[in-house]
Design an enzyme around this catalytic site. Sequence first.
Site, PDB file in Angstrom:
ATOM      1  CB  SER A 195      -0.887   0.003   1.248  1.00  0.00           C
ATOM      2  OG  SER A 195      -1.485   1.268   1.412  1.00  0.00           O
ATOM      3  CE1 TYR A 207      -3.830  -1.978   5.032  1.00  0.00           C
ATOM      4  CE2 TYR A 207      -3.217   0.237   4.350  1.00  0.00           C
ATOM      5  CZ  TYR A 207      -3.746  -1.002   4.056  1.00  0.00           C
ATOM      6  OH  TYR A 207      -4.189  -1.268   2.791  1.00  0.00           O
ATOM      7  CE  LYS A 240      -1.862  -3.847   2.802  1.00  0.00           C
ATOM      8  NZ  LYS A 240      -2.194  -5.195   2.270  1.00  0.00           N
TER       9      LYS A 240
HETATM   10  P1  NAI Z   1     -12.105  -5.192   1.213  1.00  0.00           P
HETATM   11  O1  NAI Z   1     -12.402  -4.988   2.650  1.00  0.00           O
HETATM   12  O2  NAI Z   1     -13.158  -4.908   0.209  1.00  0.00           O
HETATM   13  O3  NAI Z   1     -11.554  -6.664   0.943  1.00  0.00           O
HETATM   14  C1  NAI Z   1     -10.740  -7.366   1.835  1.00  0.00           C
HETATM   15  C2  NAI Z   1     -11.305  -8.762   1.981  1.00  0.00           C
HETATM   16  O4  NAI Z   1     -10.432  -9.521   2.831  1.00  0.00           O
HETATM   17  C3  NAI Z   1     -12.685  -8.789   2.618  1.00  0.00           C
HETATM   18  O5  NAI Z   1     -13.603  -9.435   1.756  1.00  0.00           O
HETATM   19  C4  NAI Z   1     -12.484  -9.551   3.926  1.00  0.00           C
HETATM   20  O6  NAI Z   1     -13.579 -10.388   4.289  1.00  0.00           O
HETATM   21  C5  NAI Z   1     -11.248 -10.379   3.609  1.00  0.00           C
HETATM   22  N1  NAI Z   1     -10.528 -10.774   4.813  1.00  0.00           N
HETATM   23  C6  NAI Z   1     -10.272 -10.031   5.919  1.00  0.00           C
HETATM   24  N2  NAI Z   1      -9.594 -10.752   6.811  1.00  0.00           N
HETATM   25  C7  NAI Z   1      -9.396 -11.988   6.267  1.00  0.00           C
HETATM   26  C8  NAI Z   1      -8.749 -13.170   6.711  1.00  0.00           C
HETATM   27  N3  NAI Z   1      -8.163 -13.222   7.902  1.00  0.00           N
HETATM   28  N4  NAI Z   1      -8.731 -14.242   5.899  1.00  0.00           N
HETATM   29  C9  NAI Z   1      -9.335 -14.209   4.677  1.00  0.00           C
HETATM   30  N5  NAI Z   1      -9.986 -13.108   4.219  1.00  0.00           N
HETATM   31  C10 NAI Z   1     -10.000 -12.013   4.996  1.00  0.00           C
HETATM   32  O7  NAI Z   1     -10.812  -4.281   0.918  1.00  0.00           O
HETATM   33  P2  NAI Z   1     -10.000  -3.973  -0.421  1.00  0.00           P
HETATM   34  O8  NAI Z   1      -9.899  -2.502  -0.535  1.00  0.00           O
HETATM   35  O9  NAI Z   1     -10.508  -4.750  -1.567  1.00  0.00           O
HETATM   36  O10 NAI Z   1      -8.540  -4.485  -0.014  1.00  0.00           O
HETATM   37  C11 NAI Z   1      -7.869  -5.563  -0.630  1.00  0.00           C
HETATM   38  C12 NAI Z   1      -6.393  -5.430  -0.330  1.00  0.00           C
HETATM   39  O11 NAI Z   1      -5.865  -4.238  -0.918  1.00  0.00           O
HETATM   40  C13 NAI Z   1      -6.063  -5.326   1.168  1.00  0.00           C
HETATM   41  O12 NAI Z   1      -4.868  -6.025   1.430  1.00  0.00           O
HETATM   42  C14 NAI Z   1      -5.843  -3.853   1.366  1.00  0.00           C
HETATM   43  O13 NAI Z   1      -5.049  -3.584   2.482  1.00  0.00           O
HETATM   44  C15 NAI Z   1      -5.177  -3.491   0.062  1.00  0.00           C
HETATM   45  N6  NAI Z   1      -5.232  -2.089  -0.262  1.00  0.00           N
HETATM   46  C16 NAI Z   1      -6.393  -1.501  -0.599  1.00  0.00           C
HETATM   47  C17 NAI Z   1      -6.408  -0.160  -0.932  1.00  0.00           C
HETATM   48  C18 NAI Z   1      -7.629   0.512  -1.407  1.00  0.00           C
HETATM   49  O14 NAI Z   1      -7.518   1.683  -1.816  1.00  0.00           O
HETATM   50  N7  NAI Z   1      -8.784  -0.134  -1.402  1.00  0.00           N
HETATM   51  C19 NAI Z   1      -5.190   0.665  -0.837  1.00  0.00           C
HETATM   52  C20 NAI Z   1      -4.011  -0.072  -0.539  1.00  0.00           C
HETATM   53  C21 NAI Z   1      -4.051  -1.400  -0.247  1.00  0.00           C
END
Ligand code: NAI
Length: 305
Positions: free
Chosen positions: A154, A167, A171
């Site tokens: 990130s 975080y 990351k």
């Molecule tokens: P999101 O919250 O929509 O998706 C994350 C998913 O991970 C959720 O569906 C959740 O149920 C699942 N999850 C959480 N803990 C878990 C576990 N222990 N085991 C299995 N699944 C688990 O969030 P998003 O935005 O799609 O994030 C995806 C990745 O991208 C994350 O790693 C986040 O940190 C990273 N990210 C996102 C950014 C953004 O702008 N949305 C920016 C930088 C990084």
Amino acid sequence: MPATIRFDGQVAVVTGAGGGLGRSHALQLAARGAKVVVNDLGAARDGTGNGLTAAENVVAEIRAAGGEAIASAASVTDPAGVQEMVDQAMREWKRIDILVNNAGFLRDKSFTKMTLDDFRAIVDVHLMGAVICTKAVWEIMKQQNYGRIVMTTSSSGLFGNFGQSNYGAAKMALVGLMQTLSLEGEKYGIRVNCLAPTAATRMTEDLMPAEVLALLTPESVTPGMLYLASRDAPTRAILCAGAGTFSRSYITLGDGVHIGERPDAVEQLVAKLDTLADRSKEIVPSAGFQQSQMEVAKALAARKQ
Ligand code: NAI
């Protein structure tokens, strides 16, 4: 026209693929021919709760479009659950070519208000979750002489964000993990890269205005992941992706100044801050070792003068 990038005959595991970026990644990998393990714990935004529905819904979407997928509700922080997920994929499809470490959640607070539990929970899911999943597929990829691993880092880790010390630290740790695994995986055909996405998901829905969020679709990030997971992927790359814009980020090293060991070394160093800050001869070291070699080389060169 460049050749279409396909994943026919390949098996991909995408963690946290029940929604947001992971869902978009899983749908695209499947649309381009991969068999996909859709993993999602089904947790709430802060990581609490669980359920298989989120993953099953995405599996249903993939199957409805004619693709192949299986669901897993294993938490990426549970080594036994992750092992079972990997075993299931191996039973069904006999190989694992791609791992996209994407699962995670947030516990944003200023460092003053952050508890150690909040810090540990984030390190646990983002860093240890990726370590556990990578460990579970590593030997398989080595045996196959082929593997593509994408770590989701990130901008918060690369550059910092207020309220995200836990975080950001987790990351950036993934960048460190990627640096070494790409070196260790090289001779086995395993390429390891980092994706730094920006996307409107439930993770970011209250962090940016609506008109900005409208540009930041998960679908505009996924091509970056597809590149890093493809046969012609680079290794050891950090790729930032958001709103259809892609850029490479690097950990670089300046040419530096040699001061030597002397009583006024700190004063000499301060007198050379302009040279120290000069970025014109920056390099991206091929490994950590190269930095120590550079230091020693400068010391030896100074001795000869
Ligand atoms: P999101 O919250 O929509 O998706 C994350 C998913 O991970 C959720 O569906 C959740 O149920 C699942 N999850 C959480 N803990 C878990 C576990 N222990 N085991 C299995 N699944 C688990 O969030 P998003 O935005 O799609 O994030 C995806 C990745 O991208 C994350 O790693 C986040 O940190 C990273 N990210 C996102 C950014 C953004 O702008 N949305 C920016 C930088 C990084």
